[in-house]
Design an enzyme around this catalytic site. Sequence first.
Site, short mmCIF file in Angstrom:
data_model
loop_
_atom_site.label_atom_id
_atom_site.label_comp_id
_atom_site.label_asym_id
_atom_site.label_seq_id
_atom_site.Cartn_x
_atom_site.Cartn_y
_atom_site.Cartn_z
N SER A 127 -1.29 0.95 8.15
CA SER A 127 -0.17 1.89 8.20
C SER A 127 -0.51 3.26 7.64
CB SER A 127 1.03 1.30 7.45
OG SER A 127 0.68 0.96 6.12
N ASP A 147 8.74 4.83 -0.86
CA ASP A 147 8.28 3.46 -1.15
C ASP A 147 7.13 3.43 -2.15
OD1 ASP A 147 6.08 4.34 0.31
OD2 ASP A 147 6.47 3.05 2.04
N GLY A 198 0.54 -2.73 8.97
CA GLY A 198 0.50 -4.13 8.55
C GLY A 198 -0.81 -4.83 8.83
N ASN A 205 -3.96 -4.30 2.80
CA ASN A 205 -3.01 -5.39 3.03
C ASN A 205 -3.60 -6.76 2.66
OD1 ASN A 205 -0.75 -3.88 3.96
ND2 ASN A 205 -1.78 -3.58 5.92
N HIS A 262 3.08 4.59 0.75
CA HIS A 262 2.53 5.36 1.86
C HIS A 262 2.51 6.86 1.54
CE1 HIS A 262 3.88 1.59 3.82
NE2 HIS A 262 2.74 1.76 4.48
#
Length: 220
Positions: free
Chosen positions: A40, A189, A77, A106, A192
């Site tokens: 991402s 968040d 993801g 991830n 990112h």
Amino acid sequence: MTSWKTFAFWVLLLNFSALFPAPAQNANGGKKRIVVLGDSITAGYGLDPQEAYPALLQKKIDAAGLPYTVANAGVSGDTTAGGLRRIDWALGKDGAEVLVVALGGNDGLRGIKPGQTEENLAGIIDKARAKTPEMKVLVAAMQMPDNMGAEFTGKFKELFPKVAKDKKAELVPFLLDGVGGVESLNQDDRIHPNVEGQKKVADNIWKVLEPILKAEEKVP
């Protein structure tokens, strides 16, 4: 020219063309290809694709007058296992001169064993070089937060330089250097990068990528 002479002329021309076909046009306009395989962060989650770091790398490349085009193969993801499955698709039939592997974050967040992540990264590079043996590869390292445990975070951090060394690839020491944990450079968040954070990520990769491209083109 009479009709039969006209017909004979075109037959001769077509036969000549078949024997000496025109050179095929390069799909990238003669430019070499750089593929950025990532998750991402690479895809530019929450941002316009033109604000993601692969697009910013393209701007740096263009400004430097280097004949390369950047393909963003980032999928939100994605893990190293996902990258291993789709590397052939990402490279396409023409392959690439340079591959940037920006995967692993991830894996760490999901608690995947560092040894498995290492194996997947090595597999990605092996598959890529099976298609293009002389491909230059950059491995962009990731790091995990301390709350993942000292043993896990230590092994995770060590796997990236190990893969780079074993596979004779270049290492970007930390993809999110100067960005991770900096509130002003991340989206709400706190994971990112925002627009300014993506610029810093592009700088981190460019420090390693620029000398490689210039060496390939013999640019001082």
